[in-house]
Design a protein around this motif. Sequence first.
Motif, short mmCIF file in Angstrom:
data_model
loop_
_atom_site.label_atom_id
_atom_site.label_comp_id
_atom_site.label_asym_id
_atom_site.label_seq_id
_atom_site.Cartn_x
_atom_site.Cartn_y
_atom_site.Cartn_z
N ALA A 169 37.25 42.34 -77.32
CA ALA A 169 37.97 42.05 -76.08
C ALA A 169 37.83 40.59 -75.69
O ALA A 169 38.79 39.96 -75.25
CB ALA A 169 37.45 42.94 -74.96
N ALA A 170 36.63 40.04 -75.84
CA ALA A 170 36.42 38.63 -75.52
C ALA A 170 37.25 37.73 -76.44
O ALA A 170 37.81 36.71 -76.02
CB ALA A 170 34.94 38.28 -75.64
N GLN A 171 37.35 38.13 -77.71
CA GLN A 171 38.17 37.36 -78.66
C GLN A 171 39.63 37.37 -78.26
O GLN A 171 40.30 36.33 -78.24
CB GLN A 171 38.00 37.94 -80.07
N ARG A 172 40.15 38.55 -77.91
CA ARG A 172 41.55 38.64 -77.49
C ARG A 172 41.78 37.87 -76.19
O ARG A 172 42.83 37.24 -76.01
CB ARG A 172 41.94 40.12 -77.31
N LYS A 173 40.82 37.92 -75.31
CA LYS A 173 40.96 37.24 -74.03
C LYS A 173 41.04 35.73 -74.22
O LYS A 173 41.86 35.04 -73.60
CB LYS A 173 39.78 37.61 -73.13
N ILE A 174 40.18 35.20 -75.08
CA ILE A 174 40.17 33.76 -75.34
C ILE A 174 41.46 33.32 -76.00
O ILE A 174 42.07 32.30 -75.63
CB ILE A 174 38.95 33.37 -76.20
N LEU A 175 41.93 34.08 -77.00
CA LEU A 175 43.18 33.72 -77.66
C LEU A 175 44.35 33.76 -76.70
O LEU A 175 45.24 32.90 -76.74
CB LEU A 175 43.42 34.67 -78.84
N SER A 176 44.36 34.76 -75.81
CA SER A 176 45.42 34.87 -74.83
C SER A 176 45.38 33.70 -73.85
O SER A 176 46.41 33.11 -73.50
CB SER A 176 45.31 36.20 -74.08
N ALA A 177 44.16 33.35 -73.42
CA ALA A 177 44.02 32.25 -72.47
C ALA A 177 44.41 30.93 -73.10
O ALA A 177 45.02 30.07 -72.46
CB ALA A 177 42.59 32.21 -71.95
N GLN A 178 44.05 30.74 -74.38
CA GLN A 178 44.42 29.51 -75.08
C GLN A 178 45.93 29.41 -75.23
O GLN A 178 46.51 28.32 -75.12
CB GLN A 178 43.74 29.47 -76.45
N ALA A 179 46.58 30.55 -75.47
CA ALA A 179 48.04 30.55 -75.58
C ALA A 179 48.68 30.17 -74.25
O ALA A 179 49.66 29.42 -74.19
CB ALA A 179 48.53 31.92 -76.03
N GLN A 180 48.11 30.66 -73.17
CA GLN A 180 48.63 30.32 -71.84
C GLN A 180 48.42 28.84 -71.56
O GLN A 180 49.27 28.18 -70.97
CB GLN A 180 47.94 31.16 -70.77
N LEU A 181 47.27 28.30 -71.99
CA LEU A 181 46.98 26.89 -71.76
C LEU A 181 47.96 26.00 -72.51
O LEU A 181 48.45 24.99 -71.98
CB LEU A 181 45.55 26.58 -72.20
N SER A 182 48.26 26.39 -73.76
CA SER A 182 49.18 25.58 -74.56
C SER A 182 50.61 25.65 -74.04
O SER A 182 51.42 24.76 -74.28
CB SER A 182 49.15 26.05 -76.02
N GLY A 183 50.92 26.71 -73.29
CA GLY A 183 52.27 26.86 -72.77
C GLY A 183 52.37 26.57 -71.28
O GLY A 183 53.28 27.05 -70.62
N GLN A 184 51.42 25.77 -70.77
CA GLN A 184 51.43 25.48 -69.35
C GLN A 184 52.63 24.65 -68.92
O GLN A 184 53.01 24.64 -67.76
CB GLN A 184 50.14 24.74 -68.95
N GLY A 185 53.24 23.94 -69.88
CA GLY A 185 54.41 23.13 -69.53
C GLY A 185 55.62 23.97 -69.21
O GLY A 185 56.60 23.49 -68.63
N SER A 186 55.56 25.25 -69.58
CA SER A 186 56.69 26.14 -69.32
C SER A 186 56.80 26.44 -67.84
O SER A 186 55.80 26.59 -67.14
CB SER A 186 56.52 27.44 -70.11
N ALA A 187 58.03 26.50 -67.35
CA ALA A 187 58.24 26.79 -65.93
C ALA A 187 58.01 28.26 -65.62
O ALA A 187 57.86 28.65 -64.47
CB ALA A 187 59.66 26.39 -65.52
N GLN A 188 58.00 29.09 -66.67
CA GLN A 188 57.86 30.53 -66.46
C GLN A 188 56.42 30.87 -66.10
O GLN A 188 55.49 30.48 -66.83
CB GLN A 188 58.26 31.29 -67.73
N PRO A 189 56.16 31.53 -65.00
CA PRO A 189 54.78 31.83 -64.62
C PRO A 189 54.15 32.83 -65.59
O PRO A 189 54.83 33.68 -66.17
CB PRO A 189 54.93 32.45 -63.22
N SER A 190 52.83 32.67 -65.77
CA SER A 190 52.12 33.59 -66.66
C SER A 190 51.95 34.94 -66.00
O SER A 190 51.83 35.06 -64.79
CB SER A 190 50.73 33.02 -67.03
N VAL A 191 51.94 35.96 -66.82
CA VAL A 191 51.78 37.33 -66.32
C VAL A 191 50.39 37.80 -66.66
O VAL A 191 49.94 37.70 -67.81
CB VAL A 191 52.83 38.27 -66.96
N GLU A 192 49.67 38.28 -65.68
CA GLU A 192 48.32 38.75 -65.91
C GLU A 192 48.33 40.02 -66.75
O GLU A 192 49.14 40.91 -66.54
CB GLU A 192 47.62 39.03 -64.58
#
Length: 353
Positions: A169-192
């Motif tokens: 779970a921690a591995q998936r969480k980190i990968l998901s968070a890193q993906a969100q970080l890399s896509g922060q330039g997107s105007a689309q808000p992240s979904v929890e």
Amino acid sequence: MADKQISLPAKLINGGIAGLIGVTCVFPIDLAKTRLQNQQNGQRMYTSMSDCLIKTIRSEGYFGMYREGVFLMEAHPLDREGRLEEDALPPPPLGTNVGAAVNLTLVTPEKAIKLAANDFFRHQLSKDGQQLTLLKEMLAGCGAGTCQVIVTTPMEMLKIQLQDAGRLAAQRKILSAQAQLSGQGSAQPSVEAPATPRPTATQLTRDLLRSRGIAGLYKGLGATLLRDVPFSIVYFPLFANLNELGRPAPGEKSPFYVSFLAGCVAGSAAAVAVNPCDVVKTRLQSLQRGINEDTYSGFLDCARKILRNEGPSAFLKGAYCRALVIAPLFGIAQVVYFLGIAETLLGLPRIQP
């Protein structure tokens, strides 16, 4: 020894008591061992036993070291290097089940069978009170290790799924968070991400029986035999001979501390000796895989892939954790035998080991 009648109920009770006390003391270290053994190259969540325990406490709370599975909370902040800030993780919800429950439930018959079977085989192999030869001691240990896998295999199967869930779970969480970080330039808000209910031992057992039958609970039986039989062959003769060295005089019982230290030393040595088989067994019994982690078709396939992809040192992953688990576990077992708790409860005379 042949003229002395052993009490099987007393041996079973002593083994059960020893298992309950020992598992309660060392379960957090065993959790760290499982998570360290299951992480493969390129997917390292933990650098050491202490690192694993610290991260577990931070993300899941103190009792997270005893928990069955893991829950997935909403996305959490990253630090400047794109790693998950574990201090930001909230404590787990109250009322969740504890993973130690699997061990506490099944370790009683498991340890009882192991210790009682060794005493039974030693009793049967002795003649006219003569001291057992090393070969006969090893045969008694072999018999004990073979008998215990009836309970050990399903216990380990469930325990590993529940212990390793936090790492995945921690591995998936980190990968998901890193993906969100890399896509922060997107105007689309992240979904929890929605919370995922944590599994329980009962649910896992039901699912395995429904999908794979009784064989599902005994996946990795061969690997468990290859670990537990050699362990018992090493442990029981080594303990008996170390304990014998501490006897003040022939026919007298070894002091309390000698039995404890003999159990610790013999347990540690046997645990490290069979650690390569324990690594393979842990990998084979893990049903869920992390991102880009290998899958295995059997014992030899798993051993080959570990050797090829991770090198010989991978077979010693978690070795010191396992030694720290087994040493007090069997030291405590010998203390219980030394005190003769079951004999006292049943009103039976204590027989010197």
